[in-house]
Design an enzyme around this catalytic site. Structure first.
Site, short mmCIF file in Angstrom:
data_model
loop_
_atom_site.label_atom_id
_atom_site.label_comp_id
_atom_site.label_asym_id
_atom_site.label_seq_id
_atom_site.Cartn_x
_atom_site.Cartn_y
_atom_site.Cartn_z
N SER A 1 4.05 -3.70 -9.44
CA SER A 1 2.59 -3.57 -9.42
C SER A 1 1.96 -4.90 -9.06
O SER A 1 2.45 -5.96 -9.47
CB SER A 1 2.07 -3.12 -10.78
OG SER A 1 0.66 -3.28 -10.87
N TYR B 1 1.43 -4.41 -19.57
CA TYR B 1 1.87 -3.81 -18.30
C TYR B 1 2.17 -4.89 -17.27
O TYR B 1 3.18 -4.83 -16.56
CB TYR B 1 0.77 -2.87 -17.79
CG TYR B 1 1.08 -2.16 -16.50
CD1 TYR B 1 1.97 -1.08 -16.48
CD2 TYR B 1 0.46 -2.52 -15.31
CE1 TYR B 1 2.24 -0.41 -15.30
CE2 TYR B 1 0.72 -1.85 -14.13
CZ TYR B 1 1.60 -0.79 -14.13
OH TYR B 1 1.88 -0.12 -12.96
N GLU C 1 -3.64 -0.48 -4.92
CA GLU C 1 -4.52 0.66 -5.22
C GLU C 1 -3.98 1.90 -4.51
O GLU C 1 -4.12 2.03 -3.29
CB GLU C 1 -5.95 0.36 -4.77
CG GLU C 1 -6.45 -1.04 -5.13
CD GLU C 1 -6.35 -1.35 -6.61
OE1 GLU C 1 -6.71 -0.47 -7.43
OE2 GLU C 1 -5.90 -2.45 -6.96
#
Length: 255
Positions: free
Chosen positions: A137, A150, A182
């Site tokens: 991420s 996270y 995104e």
């Protein structure tokens, strides 16, 4: 381009929805055998794309024994495991208000099962000289605020990608990571609903994506995962591939 994935058995954690579902569907289109390891079964629209040669194994990935059982079930069914996509996870928005116990629990659902799955699948991956793809991420690179657990987990995912690439180089196992930003997933859509004006919030985020001013699609992440799993990426290992429209590294003020 023939990716050479026909007949390959690939485990996809969290493969019932979002990015994982797109990867599972892409594998099926290439003639590979997706083995979906997830809490929830795939929805009918995904099942329709998977054809006849696939497996769903329900699994609570935060439980070590369940992870081992899932890998064993895949190997028993198909006799081989050629690839592993560590994808399952959840941005649980835990910041400094979280307790240490909550922080550790977040690592369990976003990091520890990556190790557990790889460890359990390793004998099969060695036999196949297979590949591992870890889904990371952008939060681990950019920070986001109020998502420390996270971000920490995803930062460790990138570190493990490099570590495993070194540790497994002698076994012919390639290890790479994809770093989305995104992405148009159901989970992202639910997060947008938490704002007073979801449409305006979406437009604000899209404007910040330099290339195309739009979200990345799950299929765009999946296409990169398929490449990394395939023999076409035969000399690619230890890499972090940013499939994010330039969000992480390009100036987000670009118009």
């Amino acid at each position: 381009m023939n990716l050479g994935l026909a007949g390959k058995v690939v485990i996809v954690t969290g493969g019932s929805s979002g990015i994982g579902a797109a990867i599972a569907a892409g594998l099926a289109r290439e003639g590979a055998v997706p083995a979906i390891v997830s809490r929830e079964p795939p929805r009918p629209e995904l099942v329709a794309q998977l054809g006849t040669d696939w497996l769903f194994h329900p699994c609570e990935l935060a439980e070590d024994d369940a992870v081992v059982a899932a890998v064993d079930a895949v190997a028993a069914r198909f006799g081989r495991i050629d690839g592993l996509v560590n994808n399952a996870g959840l941005n649980d928005n835990l910041g400094f208000e979280a307790t240490p116990a909550q922080f550790r629990a977040s690592l369990d659902i976003n990091l520890v099962h990556y190790f557990g799955m790889a460890r359990a699948a390793l004998p099969h991956l060695r036999a196949a000289q297979g590949a591992i793809v870890n889904i990371g991420s952008k939060t681990s690179i950019t920070g986001q605020g109020h998502t420390g657990a996270y971000a920490a987990a995803k930062g460790a995912v990138l570190a493990l990608t490099r570590e495993w690439a070194v540790a497994l180089r002698g076994d012919g196992i390639r290890v790479n990571a994809i770093v989305p930003a995104e992405v148009e997933t159901p989970a992202y859509a639910e997060w947008l609903k938490s704002f007073d004006d979801p449409a305006s919030r979406r437009e604000e985020i899209e404007r910040r994506v330099p290339f195309g001013h739009r979200f990345t699609t799950p299929e765009e992440i999946a296409d990169t995962a398929l490449f990394l799993l395939s023999e076409r990426a035969s000399h690619t290992t230890g890499q972090w591939l940013f499939v994010d429209g330039g969000y992480t590294h390009l100036d987000r003020a670009i118009e």
